[in-house]
Motif scaffolding. Structure first.
Motif, PDB file in Angstrom:
ATOM      1  N   GLU A   1      23.601  -8.234 -28.946  1.00 27.85           N
ATOM      2  CA  GLU A   1      24.995  -8.564 -28.638  1.00 27.85           C
ATOM      3  C   GLU A   1      25.088  -9.893 -27.890  1.00 27.85           C
ATOM      4  O   GLU A   1      26.040 -10.659 -28.091  1.00 27.85           O
ATOM      5  CB  GLU A   1      25.621  -7.445 -27.802  1.00 27.85           C
ATOM      6  N   TRP A   2      24.112 -10.177 -27.039  1.00 27.24           N
ATOM      7  CA  TRP A   2      24.107 -11.446 -26.308  1.00 27.24           C
ATOM      8  C   TRP A   2      23.840 -12.605 -27.262  1.00 27.24           C
ATOM      9  O   TRP A   2      24.456 -13.672 -27.139  1.00 27.24           O
ATOM     10  CB  TRP A   2      23.053 -11.416 -25.209  1.00 27.24           C
ATOM     11  N   PHE A   3      22.933 -12.378 -28.193  1.00 27.61           N
ATOM     12  CA  PHE A   3      22.677 -13.436 -29.182  1.00 27.61           C
ATOM     13  C   PHE A   3      23.920 -13.680 -30.039  1.00 27.61           C
ATOM     14  O   PHE A   3      24.263 -14.823 -30.351  1.00 27.61           O
ATOM     15  CB  PHE A   3      21.498 -13.054 -30.082  1.00 27.61           C
ATOM     16  N   ASP A   4      24.597 -12.602 -30.426  1.00 27.57           N
ATOM     17  CA  ASP A   4      25.784 -12.731 -31.277  1.00 27.57           C
ATOM     18  C   ASP A   4      26.894 -13.507 -30.583  1.00 27.57           C
ATOM     19  O   ASP A   4      27.627 -14.278 -31.228  1.00 27.57           O
ATOM     20  CB  ASP A   4      26.294 -11.341 -31.678  1.00 27.57           C
ATOM     21  N   SER A   5      27.033 -13.296 -29.268  1.00 29.45           N
ATOM     22  CA  SER A   5      28.092 -13.995 -28.537  1.00 29.45           C
ATOM     23  C   SER A   5      27.656 -15.380 -28.062  1.00 29.45           C
ATOM     24  O   SER A   5      28.475 -16.170 -27.591  1.00 29.45           O
ATOM     25  CB  SER A   5      28.547 -13.160 -27.336  1.00 29.45           C
ATOM     26  N   GLY A   6      26.358 -15.679 -28.198  1.00 30.68           N
ATOM     27  CA  GLY A   6      25.838 -16.999 -27.820  1.00 30.68           C
ATOM     28  C   GLY A   6      25.309 -17.022 -26.399  1.00 30.68           C
ATOM     29  O   GLY A   6      26.024 -16.659 -25.461  1.00 30.68           O
ATOM     30  N   LEU A   7      24.053 -17.418 -26.232  1.00 33.35           N
ATOM     31  CA  LEU A   7      23.461 -17.513 -24.904  1.00 33.35           C
ATOM     32  C   LEU A   7      24.063 -18.682 -24.144  1.00 33.35           C
ATOM     33  O   LEU A   7      24.379 -19.726 -24.724  1.00 33.35           O
ATOM     34  CB  LEU A   7      21.945 -17.688 -25.007  1.00 33.35           C
ATOM     35  N   ALA A   8      24.207 -18.524 -22.840  1.00 35.31           N
ATOM     36  CA  ALA A   8      24.769 -19.575 -21.989  1.00 35.31           C
ATOM     37  C   ALA A   8      23.700 -20.075 -21.024  1.00 35.31           C
ATOM     38  O   ALA A   8      22.727 -19.377 -20.737  1.00 35.31           O
ATOM     39  CB  ALA A   8      25.970 -19.037 -21.213  1.00 35.31           C
ATOM     40  N   THR A   9      23.894 -21.292 -20.535  1.00 36.87           N
ATOM     41  CA  THR A   9      22.990 -21.786 -19.501  1.00 36.87           C
ATOM     42  C   THR A   9      23.117 -20.894 -18.266  1.00 36.87           C
ATOM     43  O   THR A   9      24.177 -20.316 -18.009  1.00 36.87           O
ATOM     44  CB  THR A   9      23.314 -23.239 -19.130  1.00 36.87           C
ATOM     45  N   TRP A  10      22.048 -20.813 -17.496  1.00 37.44           N
ATOM     46  CA  TRP A  10      21.968 -19.863 -16.381  1.00 37.44           C
ATOM     47  C   TRP A  10      21.935 -20.627 -15.065  1.00 37.44           C
ATOM     48  O   TRP A  10      21.048 -21.456 -14.836  1.00 37.44           O
ATOM     49  CB  TRP A  10      20.717 -18.999 -16.548  1.00 37.44           C
ATOM     50  N   ASP A  11      22.913 -20.349 -14.209  1.00 35.63           N
ATOM     51  CA  ASP A  11      23.019 -20.999 -12.908  1.00 35.63           C
ATOM     52  C   ASP A  11      21.907 -20.464 -11.999  1.00 35.63           C
ATOM     53  O   ASP A  11      21.905 -19.290 -11.634  1.00 35.63           O
ATOM     54  CB  ASP A  11      24.393 -20.704 -12.303  1.00 35.63           C
ATOM     55  N   ILE A  12      20.967 -21.312 -11.624  1.00 39.74           N
ATOM     56  CA  ILE A  12      19.816 -20.871 -10.814  1.00 39.74           C
ATOM     57  C   ILE A  12      19.851 -21.419  -9.395  1.00 39.74           C
ATOM     58  O   ILE A  12      18.862 -21.298  -8.662  1.00 39.74           O
ATOM     59  CB  ILE A  12      18.490 -21.277 -11.476  1.00 39.74           C
ATOM     60  N   SER A  13      20.984 -22.002  -8.960  1.00 36.79           N
ATOM     61  CA  SER A  13      21.023 -22.581  -7.612  1.00 36.79           C
ATOM     62  C   SER A  13      22.161 -22.001  -6.785  1.00 36.79           C
ATOM     63  O   SER A  13      23.157 -21.512  -7.316  1.00 36.79           O
ATOM     64  CB  SER A  13      21.182 -24.107  -7.699  1.00 36.79           C
ATOM     65  N   ARG A  14      21.981 -22.059  -5.475  1.00 39.19           N
ATOM     66  CA  ARG A  14      23.019 -21.685  -4.519  1.00 39.19           C
ATOM     67  C   ARG A  14      22.998 -22.711  -3.394  1.00 39.19           C
ATOM     68  O   ARG A  14      21.965 -23.312  -3.083  1.00 39.19           O
ATOM     69  CB  ARG A  14      22.777 -20.286  -3.952  1.00 39.19           C
ATOM     70  N   ASP A  15      24.163 -22.880  -2.759  1.00 38.89           N
ATOM     71  CA  ASP A  15      24.276 -23.849  -1.672  1.00 38.89           C
ATOM     72  C   ASP A  15      24.040 -23.185  -0.320  1.00 38.89           C
ATOM     73  O   ASP A  15      24.263 -21.987  -0.146  1.00 38.89           O
ATOM     74  CB  ASP A  15      25.666 -24.482  -1.682  1.00 38.89           C
ATOM     75  N   ALA A  16      23.617 -23.992   0.626  1.00 37.42           N
ATOM     76  CA  ALA A  16      23.458 -23.509   2.002  1.00 37.42           C
ATOM     77  C   ALA A  16      24.841 -23.142   2.567  1.00 37.42           C
ATOM     78  O   ALA A  16      25.847 -23.720   2.157  1.00 37.42           O
ATOM     79  CB  ALA A  16      22.796 -24.579   2.853  1.00 37.42           C
ATOM     80  N   PRO A  17      24.898 -22.177   3.505  1.00 42.16           N
ATOM     81  CA  PRO A  17      23.767 -21.411   4.058  1.00 42.16           C
ATOM     82  C   PRO A  17      23.329 -20.315   3.083  1.00 42.16           C
ATOM     83  O   PRO A  17      24.155 -19.627   2.489  1.00 42.16           O
ATOM     84  CB  PRO A  17      24.346 -20.819   5.340  1.00 42.16           C
ATOM     85  N   TYR A  18      22.032 -20.164   2.947  1.00 37.42           N
ATOM     86  CA  TYR A  18      21.475 -19.198   2.005  1.00 37.42           C
ATOM     87  C   TYR A  18      20.064 -18.860   2.454  1.00 37.42           C
ATOM     88  O   TYR A  18      19.315 -19.752   2.885  1.00 37.42           O
ATOM     89  CB  TYR A  18      21.441 -19.800   0.593  1.00 37.42           C
TER      90      TYR A  18
ATOM     91  N   SER B   1      30.702 -28.268  -6.041  1.00 37.49           N
ATOM     92  CA  SER B   1      29.356 -28.716  -5.687  1.00 37.49           C
ATOM     93  C   SER B   1      28.507 -28.769  -6.951  1.00 37.49           C
ATOM     94  O   SER B   1      28.835 -28.163  -7.973  1.00 37.49           O
ATOM     95  CB  SER B   1      28.717 -27.779  -4.647  1.00 37.49           C
ATOM     96  N   LYS B   2      27.398 -29.500  -6.856  1.00 39.80           N
ATOM     97  CA  LYS B   2      26.488 -29.615  -7.991  1.00 39.80           C
ATOM     98  C   LYS B   2      25.593 -28.379  -8.047  1.00 39.80           C
ATOM     99  O   LYS B   2      25.033 -27.955  -7.041  1.00 39.80           O
ATOM    100  CB  LYS B   2      25.625 -30.872  -7.866  1.00 39.80           C
ATOM    101  N   HIS B   3      25.452 -27.798  -9.241  1.00 41.41           N
ATOM    102  CA  HIS B   3      24.582 -26.647  -9.453  1.00 41.41           C
ATOM    103  C   HIS B   3      23.506 -26.986 -10.479  1.00 41.41           C
ATOM    104  O   HIS B   3      23.705 -27.824 -11.372  1.00 41.41           O
ATOM    105  CB  HIS B   3      25.393 -25.435  -9.923  1.00 41.41           C
ATOM    106  N   TYR B   4      22.372 -26.290 -10.344  1.00 41.09           N
ATOM    107  CA  TYR B   4      21.248 -26.473 -11.264  1.00 41.09           C
ATOM    108  C   TYR B   4      21.218 -25.307 -12.255  1.00 41.09           C
ATOM    109  O   TYR B   4      21.419 -24.152 -11.864  1.00 41.09           O
ATOM    110  CB  TYR B   4      19.936 -26.540 -10.479  1.00 41.09           C
ATOM    111  N   PHE B   5      20.951 -25.626 -13.515  1.00 41.65           N
ATOM    112  CA  PHE B   5      21.003 -24.625 -14.580  1.00 41.65           C
ATOM    113  C   PHE B   5      19.706 -24.616 -15.382  1.00 41.65           C
ATOM    114  O   PHE B   5      19.099 -25.662 -15.639  1.00 41.65           O
ATOM    115  CB  PHE B   5      22.182 -24.913 -15.532  1.00 41.65           C
ATOM    116  N   PHE B   6      19.303 -23.403 -15.767  1.00 37.47           N
ATOM    117  CA  PHE B   6      18.201 -23.229 -16.713  1.00 37.47           C
ATOM    118  C   PHE B   6      18.826 -23.149 -18.101  1.00 37.47           C
ATOM    119  O   PHE B   6      19.718 -22.327 -18.352  1.00 37.47           O
ATOM    120  CB  PHE B   6      17.432 -21.947 -16.380  1.00 37.47           C
ATOM    121  N   ASN B   7      18.338 -23.989 -19.018  1.00 37.67           N
ATOM    122  CA  ASN B   7      18.948 -24.101 -20.344  1.00 37.67           C
ATOM    123  C   ASN B   7      18.443 -22.988 -21.274  1.00 37.67           C
ATOM    124  O   ASN B   7      17.656 -23.221 -22.199  1.00 37.67           O
ATOM    125  CB  ASN B   7      18.650 -25.482 -20.943  1.00 37.67           C
ATOM    126  N   LEU B   8      18.935 -21.793 -21.049  1.00 35.73           N
ATOM    127  CA  LEU B   8      18.491 -20.625 -21.801  1.00 35.73           C
ATOM    128  C   LEU B   8      18.716 -20.754 -23.309  1.00 35.73           C
ATOM    129  O   LEU B   8      17.868 -20.294 -24.094  1.00 35.73           O
ATOM    130  CB  LEU B   8      19.196 -19.375 -21.260  1.00 35.73           C
TER     131      LEU B   8
END
Length: 697
Positions: free
Chosen positions: A218-235, A184-191
């Motif tokens: 440590e998170w910066f060293d390993s590289g920030l990733a985009t953050w999945d901000i969506s979920r599909d129904a039922p929710y 399914s398609k998910h929406y991401f915040f481009n962190l």
């Protein structure tokens, strides 16, 4: 005057409040009260985190709607927090119109600025429940070590992390069905677009503890990733606005709208107070241009630092809102040195604790352990009893109980017109500056140490002056009043310093002291020529039996939830009423526990011990047993002890014997000894650590 908005992390609306929650909310409440006592304008808000699959499934299991589920839990949470004197200005819910408004506002601003993207995600799907499965709802065999029954994100046996789709023989923990892969398609915040901003933000203006900032590196060293901000129904949650017509069932992931709940609860409070003399301006606290005019602080656990110190400030900055002034993280709560355990009875809910013990005991103990560091806190039950009994009852309350009786009975409650120990009182008053600073810096354990040092000085002063002895000497009346007045003034200072931690005790102390104000500034006005009221006990000692009952009830609540109903085959056998042995059958002089319970024995401090003129066998004791005046006790041990051998010892006194009138005076108890009166008696003495007035059981 500083203008400060404070929040605690939001409890999830699918379970009871337990000691782990209370650690954080008590910490926050103490800080808020301390800052208010220093005349700052402080607003404290919180809410229930009320969205997500977990809420939806819990409601289904309980046969209610999600809305009914979260309403019932919210009422329960508020009742529990109230028992522990947590004084929110507002307690709200993330399932609210305010939260929906600000979640959509932030999303739309991020989207219009190009910070939102989409991509297809392959995920495990439960074909029976017709929903996508989060990692915690999938179990299977570890792909690395073949250990069975492992969750969908990591193996508890070999510690390997993996994607849920890599599990062997996966199954849904919700239905037991074998999940299938579905896209399914998910929406991401481009962190990653906020990486430089976050690197600067996490290291600037002391926003974070150093250890937290180092961990985030440590998170910066390993590289920030985009953050999945969506979920599909039922929710259960808010639908994402402005999605294409063929994507109607996209919802905000719970962690997007959860921190927005801070803003929503504050906005709800602003609306409630509109038009009153307590009105608040939402934009004054949250508009980007006001970031340096007001302060916003979040108190959180170390396990959710990633969300609060990376996602949350990036979301706010990207949507042109102010970021937090500071995020304060604390460690986990351990009980008796281990993780909270249901089987051991140390997974303790707020309700269970409050049924057995006074909430202020816990507030003080947590305060004595908390610092500005991100350290785990150990709730040691034995140390808990000893510290509360020793510090609060044996030291602080004891100052008032030892002094008030003389003033009320002999001087109609009037304190002296002048302070005869101004240097001592000035020293304790000046210590208030250090205590206030320790509170503000969240060094609560340091504040408690400083306060107890002041209490020690007061008790040393009373022990040195011995008002109970002075009261027997003709012409020393003024000195008795002066000594007790100094003690009461020190006690008042201690109430000022402890008010953020012990609001109920200090409120009762205000009635006793006949005062209205316990702000930090009030300590500079000493009580001279002032009338106090009759002293009433302010706090009882913790009894071991009550702690044991709390632990047993915590086990019992688990047993009630897990145990099957009794059947004829598993009902407990009837108690055998025959004696266990022939010796038991012959014994006829047993006493019952109710007989033993009638005898009251207390830890007593020997203030004085003297020969009795005209008595060959007696010594006369003056004993402090934790009451408003010492007791006079005669004991027939003269030929075995010189008086100086027993002065300053801790002994056992039977305190509920009827007073006995003797030729030399009235004896108000009995000191316990061992041995034979003819051949030798040994007074039972106790370790110095024993608290005066403690009841032996």
């Amino acid at each position: 005057m500083r203008e400060i908005l404070v929040t605690s992390a939001l409890p999830y609306a699918n379970g009871d409040i337990h000691l782990g929650h209370l650690l954080e909310h008590i910490q926050t409440d103490i800080w808020v009260r301390a800052m208010k006592a220093q005349s700052h304008k402080v607003t404290y808000v919180c809410a229930d985190d009320a969205h997500g699959t977990g809420i939806m499934l819990k409601a289904e299991a309980n046969g209610v709607t999600p809305e009914e589920q979260i309403a019932a839990v919210k009422a329960s949470h508020e009742a529990d927090f109230s028992k522990f004197l947590i004084d929110y200005d507002n307690y709200h819910t993330t399932h609210s119109e305010e939260n929906k408004h600000f979640s959509e506002l932030i999303y739309r601003r991020l989207n219009s600025a190009g910070h939102i993207s989409t991509k297809d995600v392959e995920q495990l799907f439960d074909p029976e429940k017709q929903l996508f499965l989060a990692d915690r709802f999938v179990k299977g065999t570890c792909p690395e070590c073949d250990s069975p029954d492992q969750y969908g994100d990591n193996c508890e046996v070999c510690s390997t992390t993996y994607n849920a789709v890599e599990l062997k023989d996966p199954r849904s923990t919700i239905s037991g069905a074998t999940p299938i892969l579905k896209t399914s398609k998910h929406y991401f915040f481009n962190l990653p677009e906020f990486e430089q901003f976050l690197k600067d933000w996490t290291r600037s203006d002391n926003r974070l503890q150093t250890s937290v900032a180092n961990k985030l590196q440590e998170w910066f060293d390993s590289g920030l990733a985009t953050w999945d901000i969506s979920r599909d129904a039922p929710y259960f949650g808010f639908q994402i606005p402005d999605t294409p017509s063929d994507e109607p069932d996209k919802y905000f992931y719970v962690w997007l709208d959860a921190p927005v709940g801070y803003m929503a609860s504050f906005k709800n409070l602003c609306d409630k107070r509109a038009g009153t003399d307590q009105a608040l301006d939402f934009d004054h606290y949250w508009a980007q241009e006001n970031e340096h005019k007001t302060e916003v602080y979040h108190f959180i656990g170390k396990d959710i630092v990633y969300f609060h110190a990376l996602f949350w400030p990036a979301m706010l900055a990207g949507s042109e809102l102010r970021t937090p002034t500071g995020v304060f993280a604390h460690g986990f709560l351990m009980v008796n040195g281990e993780k909270m355990s249901k089987s051991r009875g140390t997974f303790i809910n707020a309700k269970t604790y409050a049924e057995h013990l006074h909430p202020e005991y816990l507030r003080y103990y947590f305060a004595s352990k908390l610092s500005d560091k991100v350290e785990d806190i150990n709730f040691d039950l034995n140390d808990f009893m000893q510290k509360v009994n020793s510090d609060l009852v044996g030291k602080v309350v004891n100052i008032a109980s030892r002094s008030a009786g003389f003033l009320v009975k002999k001087y109609d409650g009037m304190l002296s017109e002048v302070c005869v120990e101004s240097a001592l009182l000035e020293d304790i008053t000046k210590t208030g500056d250090e205590i206030a600073a320790a509170y503000e810096n969240r060094e609560f354990s340091r504040a408690m140490r400083l306060i107890m040092q002041c209490a020690d000085k007061a008790n040393e002063y009373i022990d040195d002056k011995k008002p109970w002895s002075l009261a027997k000497i003709e012409g020393k009346e003024q000195e008795v009043q002066d000594v007790c007045s100094v003690a009461i003034n020190i006690f008042r200072q201690l109430m000022v310093y402890l008010a953020p931690v012990l609001p109920e005790l200090t409120a009762n102390a205000k009635e006793f002291l006949n005062i209205d104000d316990l702000s930090f500034a009030s300590r500079n006005q000493w009580l001279l020529g002032h009338k106090i009221n009759k002293f009433k006990p302010l706090m009882q000692r913790i009894e071991e039996k009550d702690v044991a009952a709390m632990v047993e009830d915590s086990k019992a609540s688990l047993a009630r939830a897990d145990a099957p109903a009794a059947t004829e085959s598993n009902k407990p056998a009837a108690k055998d009423k025959t004696p266990a042995t022939d010796a038991d059958a012959e014994q006829t002089d047993y006493i019952g526990i109710e007989d033993f319970a009638k005898v009251e024995m207390k830890v007593a401090h020997v203030l004085e011990c003297n020969h009795v003129e005209g008595a060959d066998k007696l010594l006369q004791f003056t004993l402090d047993v934790g009451e408003d005046k010492p007791r006079n006790v005669f004991s027939g041990i003269r030929k075995f002890y010189e008086p100086e051998q027993l002065v300053d010892k801790k002994v056992i006194c039977v305190t509920n014997l009827a007073p006995r009138k003797m030729k030399f005076g009235i004896s108000e108890g009995m000191v316990l000894s061992t041995g034979e009166p003819k051949t030798g008696l040994t007074v039972v003495t106790l370790p110095d650590a024993c608290v005066v007035g403690d009841v032996l059981a």
